[in-house]
Design a protein around this motif. Structure first.
Motif, short mmCIF file in Angstrom:
data_model
loop_
_atom_site.label_atom_id
_atom_site.label_comp_id
_atom_site.label_asym_id
_atom_site.label_seq_id
_atom_site.Cartn_x
_atom_site.Cartn_y
_atom_site.Cartn_z
N SER A 111 55.90 65.39 10.84
CA SER A 111 54.96 65.98 9.88
C SER A 111 55.31 65.55 8.46
N ALA A 112 56.62 65.53 8.13
CA ALA A 112 57.05 65.07 6.80
C ALA A 112 56.75 63.59 6.63
N TYR A 113 57.02 62.83 7.67
CA TYR A 113 56.77 61.37 7.66
C TYR A 113 55.29 61.07 7.44
N LEU A 114 54.42 61.84 8.11
CA LEU A 114 52.97 61.62 7.96
C LEU A 114 52.51 61.91 6.54
N HIS A 115 53.06 62.98 5.94
CA HIS A 115 52.73 63.28 4.55
C HIS A 115 53.05 62.07 3.66
N LEU A 116 54.23 61.52 3.86
CA LEU A 116 54.69 60.40 3.02
C LEU A 116 53.91 59.12 3.30
N LEU A 117 53.61 58.87 4.58
CA LEU A 117 52.87 57.68 4.96
C LEU A 117 51.46 57.70 4.40
N THR A 118 50.80 58.86 4.52
CA THR A 118 49.43 58.98 3.99
C THR A 118 49.43 58.85 2.48
N ASP A 119 50.48 59.38 1.84
CA ASP A 119 50.52 59.28 0.38
C ASP A 119 50.78 57.86 -0.08
N MET A 120 51.60 57.13 0.66
CA MET A 120 51.82 55.72 0.32
C MET A 120 50.51 54.94 0.45
N SER A 121 49.78 55.22 1.53
CA SER A 121 48.48 54.56 1.74
C SER A 121 47.50 54.92 0.63
N ALA A 122 47.53 56.21 0.22
CA ALA A 122 46.65 56.66 -0.85
C ALA A 122 46.99 55.96 -2.16
N SER A 123 48.29 55.77 -2.41
CA SER A 123 48.72 55.10 -3.64
C SER A 123 48.27 53.64 -3.66
N VAL A 124 48.26 53.01 -2.50
CA VAL A 124 47.76 51.63 -2.39
C VAL A 124 46.27 51.60 -2.77
N LEU A 150 40.82 61.02 -11.61
CA LEU A 150 40.85 62.03 -10.56
C LEU A 150 41.62 61.52 -9.34
N ALA A 151 41.51 60.22 -9.05
CA ALA A 151 42.22 59.64 -7.91
C ALA A 151 43.73 59.78 -8.11
N LEU A 152 44.18 59.57 -9.35
CA LEU A 152 45.62 59.69 -9.65
C LEU A 152 46.04 61.15 -9.54
N LEU A 153 45.22 62.07 -10.05
CA LEU A 153 45.53 63.50 -9.94
C LEU A 153 45.50 63.96 -8.48
N SER A 154 44.56 63.41 -7.70
CA SER A 154 44.49 63.77 -6.28
C SER A 154 45.71 63.26 -5.54
N ASP A 155 46.18 62.08 -5.95
CA ASP A 155 47.40 61.53 -5.36
C ASP A 155 48.59 62.40 -5.74
N ALA A 156 48.57 62.91 -6.99
CA ALA A 156 49.64 63.81 -7.44
C ALA A 156 49.61 65.12 -6.65
N LEU A 157 48.41 65.62 -6.39
CA LEU A 157 48.27 66.86 -5.60
C LEU A 157 48.81 66.65 -4.20
N HIS A 158 48.49 65.50 -3.63
CA HIS A 158 49.02 65.19 -2.30
C HIS A 158 50.53 65.04 -2.35
N ASN A 159 51.04 64.42 -3.43
CA ASN A 159 52.48 64.28 -3.58
C ASN A 159 53.17 65.63 -3.72
N PHE A 160 52.50 66.56 -4.42
CA PHE A 160 53.06 67.91 -4.54
C PHE A 160 53.13 68.57 -3.18
N SER A 161 52.09 68.34 -2.34
CA SER A 161 52.12 68.88 -0.98
C SER A 161 53.24 68.21 -0.18
N ASP A 162 53.55 66.94 -0.53
CA ASP A 162 54.69 66.26 0.10
C ASP A 162 55.99 66.98 -0.22
N VAL A 163 56.15 67.35 -1.50
CA VAL A 163 57.37 68.06 -1.92
C VAL A 163 57.51 69.36 -1.13
N LEU A 164 56.42 70.12 -1.05
CA LEU A 164 56.45 71.38 -0.30
C LEU A 164 56.75 71.14 1.18
N SER A 165 56.10 70.12 1.75
CA SER A 165 56.29 69.84 3.18
C SER A 165 57.72 69.40 3.47
#
Length: 299
Positions: free
Chosen positions: A148-161, A39-54
């Motif tokens: 806003s785009a930078y924050l999406h990416l930064l949070t997702d990188m942190s989430a991936s860690v 679920l953590a990987l899928l949640s990271d994917a969901l966040h990444n999808f929101s990154d694409v949209l953002s």
């Protein structure tokens, strides 16, 4: 002019590269999350999808903001990037709520997870998102949309860690509950990162008085100028991050000439720009006019 145009084109190019990187990450994480059961990987994917949209929203807003004003759009598209920042920060908060619900359900019913896939995919995501973060870091310092785009990416990188650490714990210690705990932590981090930007962009869209501007101080100072009876009917707002407007009525003691009012107006404009960085001033002169003299008048 040429250098500025090149700088803007570079910003768009960086966004396109980041979009492509995140499309690849999202697709691989969705497939990997389904196969591994994480679920953590899928949640990271969901966040990444929101990154694409953002990032897509940020790219469109960046392109729109370059368009010129016209008679039908006298402000042009100056607010496009503010709207993008508002949408992006909103999606961060929405995604966070979804993840919190899912993490609680998974915590109640933990499942065994294919940790090797989680480890490799999260490591790839860290590298790709890290590159995107570096690409946008400079622009994020001066532009709310890019931030806003930078924050999406930064949070997702942190989430991936976090997902990588969780994958290692699951692989070597069979701590399956870590998956749902990490998902919850990612969600709370999204709320922490997204709320401030959401609040800032909402204030601009709602035409609230920008932070740091003291209307009472402005009134008291301007009222001391020669020929001024009272400044009233005041509105202060931001068109975007770099453009602050003030409009007001100025009740005059004497029936002065237009040239005298122009000299007074120049003095007021200089004060407002120096003290509060207000760069668009529109003041209506009045003499013996019977209207409301309140500082704030609700039309």
């Amino acid at each position: 002019m040429g250098g500025n145009h090149h700088q803007k084109d570079t910003k768009g190019t960086k966004l396109v590269v980041s979009i492509l990187l995140n499309v690849v990450i999202t697709a691989s994480q969705v497939i990997g999350g389904i196969i591994s059961g994480s679920l953590a990987l899928l949640s990271d994917a969901l966040h990444n999808f929101s990154d694409v949209l953002s990032l897509l929203i940020s790219y469109v807003a960046d392109r729109l903001s370059k368009r010129s004003a016209s008679t039908s759009k006298t402000f042009g598209y100056k607010r496009a990037e503010i709207i993008a920042a508002f949408i992006n920060s909103s999606t961060l908060l929405i995604v966070a709520v979804i993840l919190i619900i899912e993490s609680i359900e998974r915590f109640v019913n933990p499942q065994e997870i294919e940790s090797n896939l989680v480890i490799w995919l999260s490591a790839i995501a860290i590298v790709a998102n890290g590159l995107s973060v570096l690409l946008l870091r400079k622009e994020a310092e001066t532009n709310m949309n890019m931030r806003s785009a930078y924050l999406h990416l930064l949070t997702d990188m942190s989430a991936s860690v976090a997902v990588l650490i969780g994958g290692l714990l699951m692989k070597y210690y069979q701590m399956w509950w870590v998956d749902s705990v990490l998902t919850l932590a990612i969600a709370l981090y999204l709320i922490y990162m997204g709320y401030d930007l959401f609040k800032q962009s909402l204030k601009v869209l709602m035409l609230f008085t920008p932070e740091g501007i003291d209307i009472e101080k402005i009134i008291n100072t301007v009222n001391q100028y020669p020929s001024v009876e009272a400044m009233h009917h005041v509105h202060v707002w931001q068109a975007n991050e770099h453009e602050t407007h003030l409009e007001a009525h100025l009740d005059l003691i004497d029936d002065i000439k237009i040239s005298e009012f122009d000299a007074l107006l120049l003095r007021i404009e200089a004060y407002l720009h120096k003290e509060f960085r207000i760069n668009h001033v529109n003041i209506q002169p009045e003499f013996n006019k019977n209207d409301a003299k309140d500082v704030i008048v609700q039309d």
